[in-house]
Design an enzyme around this catalytic site. Structure first.
Site, mmCIF file in Angstrom:
data_model
loop_
_atom_site.group_PDB
_atom_site.id
_atom_site.type_symbol
_atom_site.label_atom_id
_atom_site.label_comp_id
_atom_site.label_asym_id
_atom_site.label_seq_id
_atom_site.Cartn_x
_atom_site.Cartn_y
_atom_site.Cartn_z
ATOM 1 N N GLY A 233 -108.541 -48.589 -97.809
ATOM 2 C CA GLY A 233 -107.835 -49.353 -98.841
ATOM 3 C C GLY A 233 -106.376 -49.569 -98.455
ATOM 4 C CB ILE B 233 -112.030 -36.232 -94.671
ATOM 5 C CG1 ILE B 233 -112.514 -36.765 -96.022
ATOM 6 C CG2 ILE B 233 -110.763 -35.419 -94.811
ATOM 7 C CD1 ILE B 233 -113.072 -35.695 -96.950
ATOM 8 C CG ASP B 234 -114.117 -40.792 -96.393
ATOM 9 O OD1 ASP B 234 -114.321 -39.594 -96.637
ATOM 10 O OD2 ASP B 234 -113.683 -41.592 -97.244
ATOM 11 C CG MET C 13 -115.919 -35.288 -100.510
ATOM 12 S SD MET C 13 -114.124 -35.113 -100.600
ATOM 13 C CE MET C 13 -113.899 -35.013 -102.359
ATOM 14 C CD GLU D 59 -118.189 -38.538 -101.598
ATOM 15 O OE1 GLU D 59 -117.899 -37.897 -102.624
ATOM 16 O OE2 GLU D 59 -117.339 -39.116 -100.899
ATOM 17 C CD GLN E 240 -116.588 -31.635 -98.202
ATOM 18 O OE1 GLN E 240 -117.379 -32.121 -97.424
ATOM 19 N NE2 GLN E 240 -116.640 -31.885 -99.495
HETATM 20 O O1 F6P Z 1 -111.611 -40.920 -98.839
HETATM 21 C C1 F6P Z 1 -111.550 -39.542 -98.920
HETATM 22 C C2 F6P Z 1 -112.373 -39.038 -100.069
HETATM 23 O O2 F6P Z 1 -112.272 -37.634 -100.108
HETATM 24 C C3 F6P Z 1 -113.837 -39.461 -100.064
HETATM 25 O O3 F6P Z 1 -114.602 -38.704 -99.163
HETATM 26 C C4 F6P Z 1 -114.194 -39.274 -101.503
HETATM 27 O O4 F6P Z 1 -115.250 -40.117 -101.867
HETATM 28 C C5 F6P Z 1 -112.928 -39.660 -102.223
HETATM 29 O O5 F6P Z 1 -111.876 -39.537 -101.286
HETATM 30 C C6 F6P Z 1 -112.607 -38.834 -103.426
HETATM 31 O O6 F6P Z 1 -111.504 -39.396 -104.054
HETATM 32 P P1 F6P Z 1 -110.571 -38.676 -105.103
HETATM 33 O O7 F6P Z 1 -109.739 -37.668 -104.365
HETATM 34 O O8 F6P Z 1 -109.747 -39.774 -105.669
HETATM 35 O O9 F6P Z 1 -111.471 -38.007 -106.080
#
Ligand code: F6P
Length: 354
Positions: A112, A134-135, A177, A230, A280
């Site tokens: 983003g 981390i993705d 995640m 997830e 994580q």
């Molecule tokens: O993009 C990193 C991440 O940890 C994803 O793995 C997860 O879906 C999302 O952010 C969680 O977002 P937030 O911290 O806004 O709950």
């Protein structure tokens, strides 16, 4: 040269290490450089919140998790929406970029963040991106910083769950995640010796997962580990629209709990769900991420010195390089379903529920 630095989106280990690498490079190599820390990601740029940073800000932070600048999520789709004064967030960011007197803006963030960075760049700001998440889903880079640390943590979670699963003879589902990408689950699943790995990229059949667990039980293995991304979904869910899928899941945002019930019924085993969640993303970066982040930060410093803007740092074939923001923004690097890692896992009997 006056350079703004911001960290945007979900935090991850390595953000401070990149900031440090960049800051140290800049103070060593760029004449009369001024570094401006922008608070809370694009939020701070929208509000005009910043502070001048000194060399002391860049020491002692290599091993520090999170981000010393703060972060926030600022959805890309809202950037060009007009408020009651017909002003957009993009307008405000451009205005504050000028007001802060910036010659360059460094944006550390995920998918983003890169979309907004590309927009700012197209609107005339001098932007350099850095691929954080981390993705591991940013297009054009072999790896993002933060991924390896999260992999270490997710793997340790699976390792620790393994002993309890074995002691109790249970089937344990560990939800990992990664948003819409399965990299973290795939790697942690293989590293942690999971028996079933479920990825967003491979919609699964709950029946096939239950069969895999039954097969293990028939072979005398009383426990099983399932690594569930997830973003994983069943084959039937994959045919639904996002809203429909969310409605079908009710209070659950992921499939893991429902799958645990299905497996308990079909395979007649005791199941438990473990969700390590934001753990994580927490804590100190791994040695690998400290090195990568330092390389990325220093390289971004070189780009700024050379006046190379509208780009984001990347690792390609082991070499630190860059991609044009316009080329990578809006694209997601997902796990190719025919990749070697999946083939290897299947070759040793791991089920992907397909
Ligand atoms: O993009 C990193 C991440 O940890 C994803 O793995 C997860 O879906 C999302 O952010 C969680 O977002 P937030 O911290 O806004 O709950």
């Amino acid at each position: 040269m006056r350079i703004g630095i911001l960290t945007s989106g979900g935090d991850c280990p390595g953000l401070n290490a990149v900031i440090r690498g960049f800051g140290k490079y800049a103070f060593e190599n760029i004449k009369n450089v001024e570094l401006i820390g922008i608070a809370d990601g694009y939020g701070g740029l929208i509000r005009g919140e910043c502070r001048k940073m000194s060399p002391a800000d860049f020491t002692g932070i290599l091993t520090l998790g999170g981000t010393i600048l703060g972060t926030s999520r600022q959805p890309f789709k809202l950037m060009t929406v007009e408020d009651e004064n017909s002003t957009t967030r993009l307008d405000l960011m451009k205005k504050n970029y000028k007001k802060m007197g910036l010659d360059c803006l460094l944006t550390l963030g995920g998918a983003g963040t890169h979309k907004t960075a590309a927009l700012l760049s197209a609107e005339g700001c001098n932007v350099i991106g850095l691929p954080k998440t981390i993705d591991n889903d940013i297009w054009g880079t072999d790896v993002t910083f933060g991924f390896h640390t999260a992999l270490d943590i997710a793997t340790e979670c699976i390792d620790r769950i393994h002993t309890t699963a074995a002691s109790h003879g249970r089937t344990m589902l560990v939800e990992i995640m990664g948003n819409k990408a399965g990299w973290l689950t795939l790697y942690a699943g293989i590293a942690g010796g999971a028996d079933v790995i479920l990825l967003p990229e491979i919609p699964f059949s709950p029946d096939k997962v239950a069969k895999a667990i039954e097969r293990r039980a028939d072979a005398g293995k009383a426990f099983s580990i399932i690594a569930v991304a997830e973003g994983a979904m069943t084959i039937s869910e994959s045919k639904m629209k996002k809203k429909e899928r969310a409605a079908a899941r009710g209070n659950d945002t992921t499939i893991t709990n429902a799958l645990a019930k299905i497996i308990a019924e079909k395979a007649k085993v005791e199941t438990r769900v473990v969700v390590p969640g934001h753990i994580q993303r927490g804590g100190s970066p791994s040695p690998y991420d400290r090195v990568l982040s330092t390389e990325f930060g220093s390289f971004a410093g070189q780009l700024a010195k050379d006046g190379k803007f509208g780009v984001t740092v990347a690792l390609v074939g082991g070499k630190v390089t860059y991609n044009a923001l316009a080329d990578i923004a809006g694209k997601a690097k997902l796990v190719p379903v025919d990749c070697q890692e999946i083939a290897v896992a299947e070759s040793i009997g791991v089920s992907f529920g397909r």
